[in-house]
Write an enzyme that holds these catalytic residues in place. Structure first.
Site, PDB file in Angstrom:
ATOM      1  N   LYS A 110       0.847  -1.190   0.000  1.00  0.00           N
ATOM      2  CA  LYS A 110       0.000   0.000   0.000  1.00  0.00           C
ATOM      3  C   LYS A 110       0.884   1.242   0.000  1.00  0.00           C
ATOM      4  CE  LYS A 110      -3.691  -2.454   2.403  1.00  0.00           C
ATOM      5  NZ  LYS A 110      -4.424  -2.651   3.665  1.00  0.00           N
ATOM      6  N   LYS A 193      -5.207   5.875   2.483  1.00  0.00           N
ATOM      7  CA  LYS A 193      -5.719   5.838   3.861  1.00  0.00           C
ATOM      8  C   LYS A 193      -4.586   5.926   4.884  1.00  0.00           C
ATOM      9  CE  LYS A 193      -4.199   1.650   4.500  1.00  0.00           C
ATOM     10  NZ  LYS A 193      -3.457   0.992   5.590  1.00  0.00           N
ATOM     11  N   GLU A 283       4.226   3.445   5.647  1.00  0.00           N
ATOM     12  CA  GLU A 283       4.151   3.934   4.265  1.00  0.00           C
ATOM     13  C   GLU A 283       3.538   5.337   4.171  1.00  0.00           C
ATOM     14  OE1 GLU A 283       5.233   2.845   1.416  1.00  0.00           O
ATOM     15  OE2 GLU A 283       5.610   0.694   1.610  1.00  0.00           O
TER      16      GLU A 283
END
Length: 355
Positions: A110, A193, A283
């Site tokens: 992600k 997100k 991340e």
């Protein structure tokens, strides 16, 4: 349960890659897992556990770990790539000599690559040109998957074979795999997100309540979908597991790495201290920088992401971000129903708009 024995290769020795390798083996797949760390390979093969990332998780004995890419990729039908975004391309390039066009390549990462604002599936396309490419995203905290708690994820691909094979290889009584054909939207949801998880952690550390968190998450969803649609995604994707599903878990759980980084910063630590204390890749820190730059380029309004950027990189105190975050315009709720521009125009027409 898989209808046939699928040969699965997992690239990456982190928590999610390890959990997926073991799930596939539980389902009867032949599984090999690649990682660089020789000591970790020996531990997995000898003790059936990954002491660094999932120390209490008993790994299925059928998982064979190796530092040799050729061995791991030999005859694999499905290749799951669970490598942090910064190293993703280099690992794919190293693996290329042993990859074949008929293989299914699926990213579980992600994140976004800095040069060219590329998602990991786009990196896979660039490097291989293969037809069977997909992404896995969703509310998937690896430690809960390891505890065999009921979890759902999304496999997104335009390719039906990719979707089906992943569902066969990974779907089981506690790990439910749902399908989507909006690869871009699902992958952007998973990456974006992470930004708002940092903001939610920061808000929690500052003592904000449930109403505030609910507002933060809802406005985050508006920002995420607004940005993704500008990049060609389907807004309906954000009603699903990779959108609102992943956002809920990562903004609510202290198991989320990005949430924990935000919480530490909210307590007064520097970004470097917060990341160092975590000991793993969050991340979202890199994603904030990349997304804010991209949003400015394409003209997408993202006040939450911009406010967080100022805290992380410009030294703005978290308390100040909290005060100013919601001082922007009160515009439309869901702008795919009522466009923001229409609300702005109505304010101007009634003389009540202040830019």
């Amino acid at each position: 349960m898989a209808e046939q024995q699928i040969r699965v290769a997992v690239l990456g020795g982190g928590s999610f890659g390890t959990a997926l390798a073991s799930i596939a083996a539980d389902n009867g797949a032949q599984v090999r897992q690649w990682m660089r760390d020789e000591a970790l390979v020996e531990q997995i093969n000898r003790e059936r556990r990954n002491g660094r990332y999932l120390p209490n998780y008993p790994i299925n004995p059928a998982v064979q770990a190796s530092t040799d890419l050729a061995t791991v990729l030999h005859d694999a039908e499905l290749v799951l790539i669970a490598i942090p975004s910064k190293a993703f391309r280099s690992v794919v390039q190293t693996a290329k000599p042993w990859l074949k066009p008929e293989q299914i390549l699926v990213s579980t990462t992600k994140g976004i690559e800095q040069d060219g604002f590329l998602l990991m599936s786009q990196v896979l396309e660039q490097e291989t040109g293969f037809a069977h490419i997909g992404v896995i995203a969703g509310p998937n905290l690896a430690s809960e998957i390891a505890d065999k708690q009921l979890t759902a994820t999304v496999i997104a691909s335009a390719d039906a074979l990719t979707r089906t094979r992943v569902q066969q290889a990974l779907g089981c009584r506690y790990f439910r795999v749902y399908a989507s054909n909006d690869r871009h939207g699902v992958e952007l949801g998973g990456a974006l997100k992470n930004i708002y998880a940092i903001a939610a952690g920061m808000a929690a550390a500052l003592g904000m309540g449930e109403n505030t968190r609910s507002m933060l998450m809802t406005r985050a969803l508006a920002e995420m979908s607004r940005f993704a649609v500008a990049q060609g995604a389907n807004p309906m994707t954000f009603l699903g597991l990779a959108g609102v599903g992943d956002l809920i878990v990562t903004c609510s759980s202290n198991l989320s790495r990005n949430y924990r980084v935000g919480f530490a910063i909210g307590e007064g630590r520097t970004l470097d201290d917060a990341v160092e204390a975590l000991g793993q890749v969050a991340e979202g820190v890199n994603t904030v920088r990349l997304v804010c730059t991209r949003a400015a380029e394409i003209g997408v309004y993202m006040p939450l992401a911009e406010g967080l950027y100022h805290v992380l990189f410009d030294g703005v105190p978290p308390q100040d971000m909290a005060k100013t975050l919601m001082m922007g315009e009160q515009s439309s709720d869901v702008e795919f129903i009522l466009p923001r521009e229409d609300v702005q125009q109505a304010h101007r027409d009634t003389g009540g708009w202040h830019d």
